[in-house]
Scaffold this active site. Structure first.
Site, PDB file in Angstrom:
ATOM      1  N   ASP A   1     -62.614 -70.215  84.901  1.00 23.01           N
ATOM      2  CA  ASP A   1     -63.183 -69.076  85.613  1.00 23.01           C
ATOM      3  C   ASP A   1     -64.707 -69.082  85.576  1.00 23.01           C
ATOM      4  O   ASP A   1     -65.303 -68.806  84.533  1.00 23.01           O
ATOM      5  CB  ASP A   1     -62.632 -67.801  84.971  1.00 23.01           C
ATOM      6  CG  ASP A   1     -63.180 -66.544  85.589  1.00 23.01           C
ATOM      7  OD1 ASP A   1     -63.627 -66.598  86.753  1.00 23.01           O
ATOM      8  OD2 ASP A   1     -63.161 -65.500  84.915  1.00 23.01           O
TER       9      ASP A   1
ATOM     10  N   ASP B   1     -66.879 -67.856  92.558  1.00 21.79           N
ATOM     11  CA  ASP B   1     -65.988 -67.423  91.487  1.00 21.79           C
ATOM     12  C   ASP B   1     -64.622 -68.099  91.590  1.00 21.79           C
ATOM     13  O   ASP B   1     -63.770 -67.686  92.379  1.00 21.79           O
ATOM     14  CB  ASP B   1     -65.846 -65.894  91.547  1.00 21.79           C
ATOM     15  CG  ASP B   1     -65.038 -65.329  90.395  1.00 21.79           C
ATOM     16  OD1 ASP B   1     -64.583 -66.115  89.551  1.00 21.79           O
ATOM     17  OD2 ASP B   1     -64.869 -64.108  90.345  1.00 21.79           O
TER      18      ASP B   1
END
Length: 496
Positions: A100, A288
């Site tokens: 992430d 992201d």
């Protein structure tokens, strides 16, 4: 209605570690399964976890000896999420994690889970007593998000990523996962690849330690996400370099504008050939990998979903704003009142000045009216520039109300209409980056149960961090991305 009230899936699959060397690259092989409708639940929790933390400080920015490029092979969870396996401790204990770029901590469940914490107990748990390289820390930690929290304590141990072993890495042993969504999730934890500025407890991220321990030859890592859901390999992360086989042409590089997330400045957004007018003067965005869709402010996401033919919840509030305040919005804009002040002038976006205690319903109602008003202002302002008539503008604005997103932020698409939908283009570094309908639509289910979801999700992040665009896997699946922490820049090229 159940579907559009759910968030987009972060549910991951059980995976196995298979180190394979090829041209000096270390790979981790993973498994996958089909995305089902009930899986669309946990994405919003992770998004809140990452983007609703209070008290974070963001620092504005200006602008190894190893010869190996180290790769983690990913699997594609039907274009909904990409995931991999890491090891912690000696001998290695394996965990399934989301890689992430939108957060910075590493956390996994602990063997010291609280007795009644089912979310913790149903996942793989770290056992410090089984590791020869464990070092006690014990510092308590809580990461808060919209509907609960994750709490535990810090520990130190070796972390294995592909063929790399990061020594004495600080990570969080989670003893409490305060959300039903974590109980339903298939992943064990989160592997943050963001900057230390947003790291809980100021822990040094794994990537920073890779660089500091000279395990990589370059201060870059790169993502290639394979959008072929039937392919055995779902993608790869390369630590310390890039694989030329993963992209076409040259990368467009843009500077990181704020350390914390991988944040940069983005230009105008087009649906087909039509400008939305929202980002003409620039918008803040982050790249992201931990978000499945592409999220942005409700005001412009509604325009995009309207332009591609998506439907949300038909909003009575939206049509009330158009009928009762439309003329006033038009007159204020024609009078050259700043668009950012219009909704405040007419009293739909004035918060914090009222006296007395409002009910939750009243507060939420005010918020919806404000969002609708802001959407209407953007729409009217753009059409004024195009010299459209008032009648045409308000006729189209009423139609736009039917695309106002569901409460969960998502909208659905007629699967039979994908071939007729327009491209959506984002301007980054002065260059256009287009997404085709096949790239921005997510399919779930099969046969009569097949459902198509718009890849554009409404998400309103308040100041000072927001408003913020979140370019997740929908975008990263179409474009190879390079995260260059040495030069504080992000590179984008068409995926191979």
């Amino acid at each position: 209605m159940m579907l559009i009230r759910q968030a987009i899936c972060f549910c991951l699959l059980a995976t196995f570690l298979h180190p394979i060397t090829s041209s000096g690259l270390f790979r981790v092989g993973l498994k996958k399964r089909r995305l089902e409708l009930d899986d669309i639940r946990t994405g919003r929790v992770i998004r809140k976890l990452k983007h609703s933390q209070g008290g974070l400080t963001y620092y504005p920015t200006l602008g190894g000896d190893s010869t190996q490029e180290n790769q983690v092979i990913l699997k594609n969870y039907l274009d909904a999420q990409y995931y991999g396996v890491i090891g912690i401790g000696t001998p290695s204990q394996e965990f399934e994690v989301i890689f992430d770029t939108g957060s910075s901590n590493l956390w996994v469940p602990s063997i010291h889970c609280k007795l009644l914490d089912l979310a913790c107990w149903v996942h793989h748990k770290y056992k410090s007593s089984k590791s020869k390289t464990y070092t006690k820390n014990g510092k308590p930690c809580t990461i808060t998000y919209g509907s609960g929290s994750i709490s535990g304590f810090f520990s130190q141990d070796n972390v294995k990523v592909g063929g790399l072993v990061v020594k004495d890495q600080e990570f969080i042993e989670a003893t409490h996962e305060g959300s039903l969504s974590f109980l339903l999730a298939k992943f064990d934890g989160l592997f943050g690849l963001g900057f230390q500025e947003i790291s809980e407890g100021n822990a040094v991220p794994v990537w920073d330690n890779m660089v500091g321990q000279e395990l990589v030859k370059e201060k870059v890592f790169s993502f290639w996400l394979n959008r072929d859901a039937d392919a055995e390999t779902g993608g790869e992360i390369v630590f310390g370099g890039v694989d030329p086989a993963h992209f076409k042409g040259n990368h467009t590089y843009v500077p990181v504008t704020r350390k914390g997330y991988w944040q940069f400045n983005m230009g105008d957004i087009f649906v087909g050939d039509n400008s939305t007018g929202f980002c003409e003067q620039g918008c803040d965005a982050i790249m992201d990998s931990g978000t499945s869709l592409l999220a942005g402010p409700t005001t412009v996401i509604t325009q995009i979903n309207h332009g591609i033919g998506a439907t949300g919840v038909v909003s009575a509030e939206c049509k009330i704003v158009v009928s009762e305040y439309g003329e006033m919005i038009w007159d204020l804009l024609v009078s050259k009142v700043l668009p950012s002040l219009v909704c405040k002038e007419i009293g739909l976006c004035v918060f914090g000045k009222q006296t007395g205690v409002k009910s939750v319903v009243e507060q939420e109602g005010s918020s919806v009216l404000c969002k609708v008003c802001e959407m209407a202002v953007v729409w009217v302002e753009t059409r004024l520039k195009q010299k459209e008539t008032k009648e045409k503008v308000f006729e189209d604005l009423n139609k736009l109300c039917e695309s106002f997103p569901s409460p969960a932020g998502e909208s659905i698409i007629d699967c039979n209409n994908i071939q007729n939908m327009p491209n959506v283009t984002f301007t980054i570094g002065g260059n256009p980056f287009s997404l085709t309908p096949q790239q921005y639509i997510l399919k779930t289910g099969v046969g009569y149960a097949e459902t198509c979801i718009s890849g554009f999700s409404a998400y309103d992040l308040p100041p000072p961090t927001g408003p913020l665009w979140i370019l997740g896997d929908v975008f990263m699946g179409a474009y190879h991305t390079v995260f260059d922490s040495g030069n504080l820049q992000i590179g984008i090229a068409k995926t191979a």
